[in-house]
Design an enzyme around this catalytic site. Structure first.
Site, PDB file in Angstrom:
ATOM      1  N   ASP A  22      -2.309  25.407  37.804  1.00  0.00           N
ATOM      2  CA  ASP A  22      -2.910  25.505  36.465  1.00  0.00           C
ATOM      3  C   ASP A  22      -4.279  26.186  36.542  1.00  0.00           C
ATOM      4  OD1 ASP A  22      -3.279  22.916  37.843  1.00  0.00           O
ATOM      5  OD2 ASP A  22      -4.763  22.541  36.297  1.00  0.00           O
ATOM      6  N   ASP A  79     -12.509  12.899  28.020  1.00  0.00           N
ATOM      7  CA  ASP A  79     -13.304  13.001  26.793  1.00  0.00           C
ATOM      8  C   ASP A  79     -13.447  14.416  26.227  1.00  0.00           C
ATOM      9  OD1 ASP A  79     -14.918  14.119  28.697  1.00  0.00           O
ATOM     10  OD2 ASP A  79     -16.506  12.605  28.580  1.00  0.00           O
ATOM     11  N   GLY A 125      -2.473  21.343  30.119  1.00  0.00           N
ATOM     12  CA  GLY A 125      -3.047  21.998  28.948  1.00  0.00           C
ATOM     13  C   GLY A 125      -4.568  22.007  28.950  1.00  0.00           C
TER      14      GLY A 125
HETATM   15  P1  AMP Z   1      -9.109  20.957  36.478  1.00  0.00           P
HETATM   16  O1  AMP Z   1      -8.551  20.500  37.776  1.00  0.00           O
HETATM   17  O2  AMP Z   1     -10.584  20.698  36.309  1.00  0.00           O
HETATM   18  O3  AMP Z   1      -8.779  22.371  36.197  1.00  0.00           O
HETATM   19  O4  AMP Z   1      -8.453  20.063  35.319  1.00  0.00           O
HETATM   20  C1  AMP Z   1      -7.115  19.670  35.313  1.00  0.00           C
HETATM   21  C2  AMP Z   1      -6.717  19.234  33.921  1.00  0.00           C
HETATM   22  O5  AMP Z   1      -7.548  18.170  33.471  1.00  0.00           O
HETATM   23  C3  AMP Z   1      -6.788  20.321  32.871  1.00  0.00           C
HETATM   24  O6  AMP Z   1      -5.706  20.143  31.997  1.00  0.00           O
HETATM   25  C4  AMP Z   1      -8.095  20.027  32.184  1.00  0.00           C
HETATM   26  O7  AMP Z   1      -8.143  20.513  30.876  1.00  0.00           O
HETATM   27  C5  AMP Z   1      -8.141  18.521  32.223  1.00  0.00           C
HETATM   28  N1  AMP Z   1      -9.512  17.993  32.172  1.00  0.00           N
HETATM   29  C6  AMP Z   1     -10.450  18.053  33.144  1.00  0.00           C
HETATM   30  N2  AMP Z   1     -11.595  17.474  32.729  1.00  0.00           N
HETATM   31  C7  AMP Z   1     -11.389  17.041  31.465  1.00  0.00           C
HETATM   32  C8  AMP Z   1     -12.191  16.366  30.483  1.00  0.00           C
HETATM   33  N3  AMP Z   1     -13.453  15.996  30.713  1.00  0.00           N
HETATM   34  N4  AMP Z   1     -11.625  16.098  29.293  1.00  0.00           N
HETATM   35  C9  AMP Z   1     -10.364  16.442  29.030  1.00  0.00           C
HETATM   36  N5  AMP Z   1      -9.555  17.070  29.898  1.00  0.00           N
HETATM   37  C10 AMP Z   1     -10.051  17.372  31.105  1.00  0.00           C
HETATM   38 MG    MG Z   2      -8.178  23.707  35.270  1.00  0.00          MG
END
Ligand code: AMP
Ligand code: MG
Length: 521
Positions: free
Chosen positions: A271, A136, A101
């Protein structure tokens, strides 16, 4: 003031989480959760994309107003906004990861602009959501600058992508352990407002399918077709099959563009795959300097190299396979989905051939031209040759004689010793290339402009972005704006801006942010 016409279809037409607020939870039977951005201490507009602002209907005076920075920092909502975080899952590095999400992205709403286009406005780094898990909900300045610049640079290169409207500094600090090695540091926080007709990802469909929630899956598919693929006609499984084939086609076109310009996404988890075939989620992405199919900028992936440059078409296909698996719940048999996957292969193959022709300045790509391109790529890999400079250089060669002089290609080589070693092979290749060109009737001038429209002069080299980040971290954001201006015309010669087209300097070879990036952002 900031008068926008909202039409929030996603939250209106799809089932939402009955709970609201940012508490972390598993959200069943719902496509999203309502959640408001968490206000920040001192919003300051650091940069914006004038093209995107105009497209959305903002005047420059509105962009400069204090309200704009407040709204795109998540401190104020304007009439019609209905903020939410989307619920999706995904395969990360080959493994099913369950519910992920929007952990730090919050959509403010969908607007319809004067031209009738739908644009969803989404803040990245706007605070915790139910999907933040242990993190965060914030984003740091360096990664926000990278996303802001690259989404606009990709657009101007002609690569399908989400866009960026604004980059706002939060006036707050965020703690990050950049290399996950037990050395966390405080970094300035920022928020990008990114913009796209839809932020739906493969993972939005995978999550309900993984939970056997066929009803929600079907609702999502029908919604996505209606809103994001209105040109598709038909009903039931035939319509669903057409739609999947379209997704496959668009994904193939996107990845072929990546290969053409030397872009490595770095985290092609499902995702991070847009259903519209847009490049999405700019994290530890990178640009190939010296051509190397095995290169990945992502340090988190340095051992497996799953998401390396040369592997991206195969990964996209694998990801589509996961999407097909989820969608199979809506089909009686697998044939329509297999047809869609075949569509990916056919579209990618055709687009890749077209790229070969355009990059080499050929009127058409014959079968033997694939070998010609492959030999050049092998040579570039072995001899450490800059991809961007090489293809631009080829357009400038005088290829009328039998043995073209490779001198103009000299600046594309990173290592003088390797260049000398490779010179006989290069001369041999140029001989083959010149012979091939003599075998077609395309005037030299036309060949050159055809090549220069497919081979950018300026790409967002990793070290250029890092230099802009370094300056912005010292409080000077002019470098971000300047880089954005250069990247608006990537195929044009820009007198006075030659420095932005040069080879990666030696100091950047192994520097953090230039050749090595982690997922920490
Ligand atoms: P990504 O690989 O950066 O696309 O992130 C994978 C998942 O981790 C996604 O669900 C993002 O929303 C979540 N995510 C990444 N960084 C953060 C953050 N600083 N705070 C909250 N959720 C995060
Ligand atoms: Mg992502």
């Amino acid at each position: 003031m900031l008068n926008l016409d909202f039409d929030n279809a996603f939250v209106r037409d799809l089932p939402g989480d009955p709970d609201s607020g940012p508490g972390v939870r598993q959200v069943l039977g719902a496509a999203y959760s309502r959640v408001s951005p968490t206000p920040v201490a001192a919003p300051q507009l650091l940069a914006h994309s004038p093209q995107m602002a105009r497209r959305l209907g903002f005047s420059e005076a509105e962009v400069a107003s204090p309200l704009f920075a407040q709204v795109f920092a998540g401190n104020s909502l304007i009439a019609g906004m209905d903020p939410f975080a989307a619920n999706y899952g995904g395969h990360q590095f080959g493994n099913w990861a369950g519910q992920l999400g929007d952990g730090r992205a919050i959509s403010l709403g969908e607007i319809i602009n004067a031209a009738g286009e739908r644009w969803e406005l989404q803040l990245k780094g706007a605070g915790p959501t139910p999907y933040s898990r242990t993190a965060d909900g914030r984003a740091v300045l360096r990664s926000s600058i990278r996303e802001f610049l690259c989404s606009e640079a990709m657009h101007h290169l002609g690569v399908p992508t989400t866009r960026a409207l604004s980059l706002v500094g939060t006036g707050e600090w965020v703690e990050r352990d950049m290399f996950y090695d037990g050395h966390p540091e405080m970094e300035p926080g920022a928020i990008v407002c990114r913009v796209a007709p839809s932020f739906i990802r493969f993972g939005n469909f995978e999550l309900p399918a993984s939970r056997d929630d066929v009803e929600l899956l079907k609702q999502l598919v029908n919604f996505c077709i209606r809103r994001d693929f209105p040109e598709l006609r038909g009903q039931g499984q035939a319509l669903h099959a057409q739609w999947f084939a379209q997704v496959c086609e668009r994904t193939a076109v996107m990845v072929a563009h990546w290969m053409r310009v030397g872009f490595v996404h770095g985290v092609m988890n499902t995702d991070n795959m847009s259903i519209l075939g847009l490049t999405i989620d700019y994290g530890p992405y990178g640009w190939v300097d010296n051509f190397d199919p095995g290169w990945t900028p992502n340090t988190t992936d340095r051992h497996q190299r799953r998401y390396r440059f040369g592997q991206q078409p195969q990964v996209a296909y694998w990801n589509l396979g996961r999407l097909a698996g989820s969608l199979s719940l809506l089909f009686d048999g697998v044939e329509p989905l297999q047809d869609g996957l075949r569509c990916f292969v056919e579209t990618f193959t055709a687009a890749d051939r077209d790229n070969t022709a355009r990059k080499l300045g050929l009127a058409e790509c014959r079968d033997e031209d694939i070998g010609l391109m492959q030999s050049l790529q092998d040579l570039m890999t072995q001899a450490e040759v800059d991809m961007t400079l090489m293809f631009r250089g080829l357009a400038d060669l005088d290829l009328d004689g039998d043995t073209p002089d490779p001198a103009p290609l000299r600046e594309a080589f990173y290592d003088e010793g390797r260049r000398e070693t490779a010179e006989p092979a290069l001369r041999e290749w140029l001989g083959r290339y010149a012979a091939r060109l003599r075998d077609q009737v395309l005037p030299a001038g036309e060949r050159r402009s055809r090549m220069n429209a497919a081979n950018p002069r300026y790409v967002l080299r990793n070290y250029l972005a890092q230099q802009a980040i370094d300056r912005a971290s010292q409080g000077d954001v002019a470098a971000v704006t300047e880089l954005l201006q250069v990247m608006r015309h990537p195929y044009d010669e820009q007198p006075g801006r030659e420095a932005f087209a040069g080879r990666r300097p030696d100091w950047a070879r192994e520097r953090a942010g230039c050749s090595m990036l982690s997922c920490s952002s």
